[in-house]
Design a protein around this motif. Structure first.
Motif, PDB file in Angstrom:
ATOM      1  N   PRO A 126      -9.372   6.040 -10.193  1.00 41.60           N
ATOM      2  CA  PRO A 126      -8.550   4.857  -9.882  1.00 41.60           C
ATOM      3  C   PRO A 126      -8.990   4.152  -8.603  1.00 41.60           C
ATOM      4  O   PRO A 126      -8.866   2.928  -8.491  1.00 41.60           O
ATOM      5  N   LEU A 139      -2.288  -5.943 -13.138  1.00 38.71           N
ATOM      6  CA  LEU A 139      -3.247  -4.992 -12.570  1.00 38.71           C
ATOM      7  C   LEU A 139      -2.842  -3.561 -12.890  1.00 38.71           C
ATOM      8  O   LEU A 139      -3.678  -2.736 -13.292  1.00 38.71           O
ATOM      9  N   GLU A 140      -1.557  -3.272 -12.740  1.00 35.25           N
ATOM     10  CA  GLU A 140      -1.088  -1.917 -13.048  1.00 35.25           C
ATOM     11  C   GLU A 140      -1.227  -1.605 -14.530  1.00 35.25           C
ATOM     12  O   GLU A 140      -1.682  -0.513 -14.900  1.00 35.25           O
ATOM     13  N   SER A 158     -10.689  -5.488  -7.155  1.00 27.61           N
ATOM     14  CA  SER A 158     -10.679  -6.371  -5.994  1.00 27.61           C
ATOM     15  C   SER A 158     -11.766  -7.441  -6.118  1.00 27.61           C
ATOM     16  O   SER A 158     -11.496  -8.640  -5.945  1.00 27.61           O
ATOM     17  N   TYR A 194       0.833  -1.213   0.000  1.00 31.50           N
ATOM     18  CA  TYR A 194       0.000   0.000   0.000  1.00 31.50           C
ATOM     19  C   TYR A 194       0.864   1.257   0.000  1.00 31.50           C
ATOM     20  O   TYR A 194       0.634   2.199  -0.764  1.00 31.50           O
ATOM     21  N   TYR A 200      -4.782   0.326 -14.061  1.00 32.03           N
ATOM     22  CA  TYR A 200      -4.378   1.611 -13.498  1.00 32.03           C
ATOM     23  C   TYR A 200      -3.679   2.534 -14.489  1.00 32.03           C
ATOM     24  O   TYR A 200      -3.909   3.746 -14.475  1.00 32.03           O
ATOM     25  N   ALA A 211      -7.077  -3.270  -4.233  1.00 35.68           N
ATOM     26  CA  ALA A 211      -7.020  -4.658  -4.705  1.00 35.68           C
ATOM     27  C   ALA A 211      -5.789  -5.380  -4.168  1.00 35.68           C
ATOM     28  O   ALA A 211      -5.572  -6.546  -4.493  1.00 35.68           O
ATOM     29  N   HIS A 212      -5.009  -4.718  -3.318  1.00 36.59           N
ATOM     30  CA  HIS A 212      -3.766  -5.324  -2.837  1.00 36.59           C
ATOM     31  C   HIS A 212      -4.038  -6.534  -1.947  1.00 36.59           C
ATOM     32  O   HIS A 212      -3.237  -7.469  -1.899  1.00 36.59           O
ATOM     33  N   THR A 249     -11.864   2.037  -9.492  1.00 38.32           N
ATOM     34  CA  THR A 249     -11.336   0.941 -10.307  1.00 38.32           C
ATOM     35  C   THR A 249     -10.659  -0.115  -9.433  1.00 38.32           C
ATOM     36  O   THR A 249     -10.800  -1.324  -9.671  1.00 38.32           O
ATOM     37  N   ALA A 250      -9.928   0.323  -8.414  1.00 40.84           N
ATOM     38  CA  ALA A 250      -9.259  -0.618  -7.512  1.00 40.84           C
ATOM     39  C   ALA A 250     -10.275  -1.482  -6.770  1.00 40.84           C
ATOM     40  O   ALA A 250     -10.068  -2.690  -6.592  1.00 40.84           O
ATOM     41  N   ASN A 258      -4.309   1.312  -3.478  1.00 44.66           N
ATOM     42  CA  ASN A 258      -4.581   0.116  -4.265  1.00 44.66           C
ATOM     43  C   ASN A 258      -5.389  -0.869  -3.418  1.00 44.66           C
ATOM     44  O   ASN A 258      -4.843  -1.770  -2.781  1.00 44.66           O
TER      45      ASN A 258
END
Length: 356
Positions: free
Chosen positions: A148, A132-133, A156, A66, A137, A79-80, A151-152, A77
């Motif tokens: 973003p 993912l990036e 997820s 993060y 992103y 979705a991390h 979107t994250a 992020n």
């Protein structure tokens, strides 16, 4: 000066000051009641602290993802947590295969197996973070900050149900490693071996990241991009390459954290397992100071310790029943309190208007 302060004090500030005093009084009162009752022995307190440090080490490894991404892109992020889940969920099948082949029985083979599992999980999470990036992103890099973030959150959910389709909705468990069972006697105390291994692995990975960021050429480029992207570009730094590398490092650490978490808490591996650790790791990053690598480490360890001893030390002393079931409440309450009273975190600096 006192009158000027009172004139500037509105009802919101007054409420926050009163709330701060009430929280401090409750914490002191609950801790005093617990400690004066001698309900827990020194061995039990040490066990809680070690358990908290082990869990906090896992939070810190996830929180680094993060904080690295925020430091470069100024985005969260969300979705991390699923990056963490992907590595842990994939490696559990390899762990079962190694257990069936007898590779977890002897210390030498078990050590090699654990390193292979960490490598596999880190690779899977790293590749997923890069995708993912690149897909989710990068096309939105110039968009408003809210885009973003949404979107994250969407990414997820996409990753959760994609892995549900790959591996099913059932729960899996990491096999027990015999060499990690039992404890290490230290004086009158005994510390579980698995906690020592978890903390040691986490420290090694954190030290490696610190060396990477502070002592290598790509680390200097990461710090330059974090300070000012345009100036870094004028200095010849490839911004896209640095951003991809940042996602790679964050993903690799999250994957390694997945295996370490599997060694520490073998049960509960499924497609949804990244949600709560992800939120708690975000809490740890905010607690330490979002965007600060040392802050993520400190925040993760402190959150783990707070979660471990908080219910017994404070809630039990306040007479709250089922205190040990309220660990998640402590973590999320801590997030709210940090955002209210010190939004820059423990070691973070106040954000400038450009970064806020």
């Amino acid at each position: 000066m006192g009158r000027g302060f009172l004139k500037r004090l509105n009802w919101v500030d007054a409420f926050l000051y009163v709330l701060r005093i009430v929280i401090i009084v409750l914490v002191i009162y609950g801790a005093y009641n617990t400690l004066s009752s001698d309900k827990y022995t020194a061995d039990q307190w040490l066990g809680l602290i070690m358990s908290g440090l082990a869990q906090g080490s896992i939070y810190a490894l996830i929180a680094l993802g993060y904080t690295l991404v925020y430091g470069i892109l100024l985005m969260i992020n969300f979705a991390h947590g699923e990056i963490f889940m992907a590595g842990a969920f994939t490696a559990v099948f390899a762990a079962e295969g190694l257990a069936r082949a007898g590779w977890l029985e002897t210390p030498v083979k078990a050590t090699i197996s654990i390193l292979l599992l960490v490598l596999l999980a880190s690779t899977v999470s790293m590749v997923l973070a890069i995708l993912l990036e690149r897909i989710a992103y990068r096309p939105l890099r110039g968009a408003p900050r809210l885009v973003p973030l949404i979107t994250a959150i969407g990414a997820s959910f996409f990753l959760q149900y994609t892995f549900k389709g790959f591996y099913g909705s059932g729960f899996k468990s990491y096999p027990l490693v015999p060499m990690l069972q039992g404890g290490i006697p230290i004086g009158a105390f005994s510390i579980p071996k698995v906690q020592v291994v978890v903390i040691t692995l986490a420290i090694v990975l954190m030290a490696g990241l610190y060396f990477l960021v502070e002592r290598t050429k790509i680390g200097k480029a990461m710090r330059a991009v974090s300070e000012n992207k345009e100036v870094a570009r004028l200095m010849g730094i490839n911004i896209d390459r640095v951003i991809v590398f940042t996602f790679m490092v964050g993903g690799a650490l999250a994957g390694a954290a997945g295996v370490i978490n599997g060694l520490y808490r073998p049960q509960g591996v499924n497609f949804f397992m990244g949600f709560f650790p992800g939120i708690k790791a975000f809490t740890a990053a905010v607690l330490g100071g979002i965007g600060s690598v040392p802050g993520a480490l400190i925040g993760g360890l402190l959150l783990g310790v707070f979660e471990s001893i908080g219910p017994n030390l404070v809630l039990d002393g306040l007479g709250i029943t089922g205190a040990n079931q309220l660990k998640d409440v402590i973590a999320f309450s801590l997030l709210v309190l940090v955002l209210i009273f010190r939004p820059q975190g423990i070691v973070g600096e106040k954000l400038s208007e450009k970064k806020a």
